[in-house]
Design an enzyme around this catalytic site. Sequence first.
Site, PDB file in Angstrom:
ATOM      1  N   ASN A 103       0.926  -1.407   0.103  1.00  0.00           N
ATOM      2  CA  ASN A 103       0.190   0.084   0.064  1.00  0.00           C
ATOM      3  C   ASN A 103       0.888   1.267   0.005  1.00  0.00           C
ATOM      4  OD1 ASN A 103      -1.525   2.431   1.168  1.00  0.00           O
ATOM      5  ND2 ASN A 103      -3.094   0.816   1.759  1.00  0.00           N
ATOM      6  N   LYS A 107       0.529   3.629   2.874  1.00  0.00           N
ATOM      7  CA  LYS A 107       1.173   3.292   4.174  1.00  0.00           C
ATOM      8  C   LYS A 107       2.611   3.410   4.118  1.00  0.00           C
ATOM      9  CE  LYS A 107      -1.674  -0.719   5.628  1.00  0.00           C
ATOM     10  NZ  LYS A 107      -1.674  -2.258   5.906  1.00  0.00           N
ATOM     11  N   ASP A 137      -1.571  -4.407   9.938  1.00  0.00           N
ATOM     12  CA  ASP A 137      -3.001  -4.417   9.439  1.00  0.00           C
ATOM     13  C   ASP A 137      -3.841  -3.412  10.043  1.00  0.00           C
ATOM     14  OD1 ASP A 137      -4.480  -6.473   7.516  1.00  0.00           O
ATOM     15  OD2 ASP A 137      -5.720  -6.690   9.378  1.00  0.00           O
ATOM     16  N   GLY A 150      -6.968   6.066   0.831  1.00  0.00           N
ATOM     17  CA  GLY A 150      -8.010   5.054   1.492  1.00  0.00           C
ATOM     18  C   GLY A 150      -9.085   5.965   1.791  1.00  0.00           C
TER      19      GLY A 150
END
Length: 205
Positions: free
Chosen positions: A15, A18, A74, A161
């Site tokens: 990602n 991230k 996560d 996101g």
Amino acid sequence: MRSLLGSRIILATGNDGKIREYRQLLTHHDIAMKTTGELGISDPPETETSFAGNARIKAVNAMRASNMIALAEDSGLEVEALQDAPGVATASWATDSSGRNYQKALNRVWQELADSDSNAPYRARFRAVICVTWPDGGEELFAGRVNGIIVWPPRGAGGFGYDPIFVPDGSDRTFAEMTADEKSSYSHRAKAVNHLVAQCLQDHE
Ligand code: ITT
């Protein structure tokens, strides 16, 4: 608790949002970071039902493939009126046959809220769990969360996101309307990283 001072680690995520935030959050620390993408390591299936379980799967996969210390995270969004959905399914709500589609994910959150019996403000939280694994089998977990509300329509062009629909408590702006530094003063990820820094990146001598 083990030290990461002076370590080379692999950041196990595909990602890009991230990756940007971890580079920023760890920039002043004595740690060198490569990503799984840079080393050609593919993402494992996330088959667990908890953030910690899936963070562990990603970290162990990268650690075994690289023989390096691995850090994985996560994370997800929990919306109270949706019984804490999407939770661990947050990424899959944004996944369709052609890859990631966050517009579809934001629309789904709002549609499900409209179909629910609840009224605004819609309480929600982001959660993140970081797992660090060492090639000798050591493991540490660090967690962070941020409470806030879901807003509509989506606002802002920063972050990634679900940021355009999340306003953290203490602000009236969405994460996507904030600079990276402002988001880090609230975010679940920054809080989890702060725990990691306190435990593994301080000189305790
Ligand atoms: P990796 O597993 O490769 O790390 P991923 O995007 O699949 O990447 P997760 O499985 O942890 O990561 O899913 C997290 C989901 O939650 C994903 O859809 C993110 O966009 C969302 N999310 C997590 N933190 C967020 C943040 O700070 N802002 C907005 N959305 C976030």
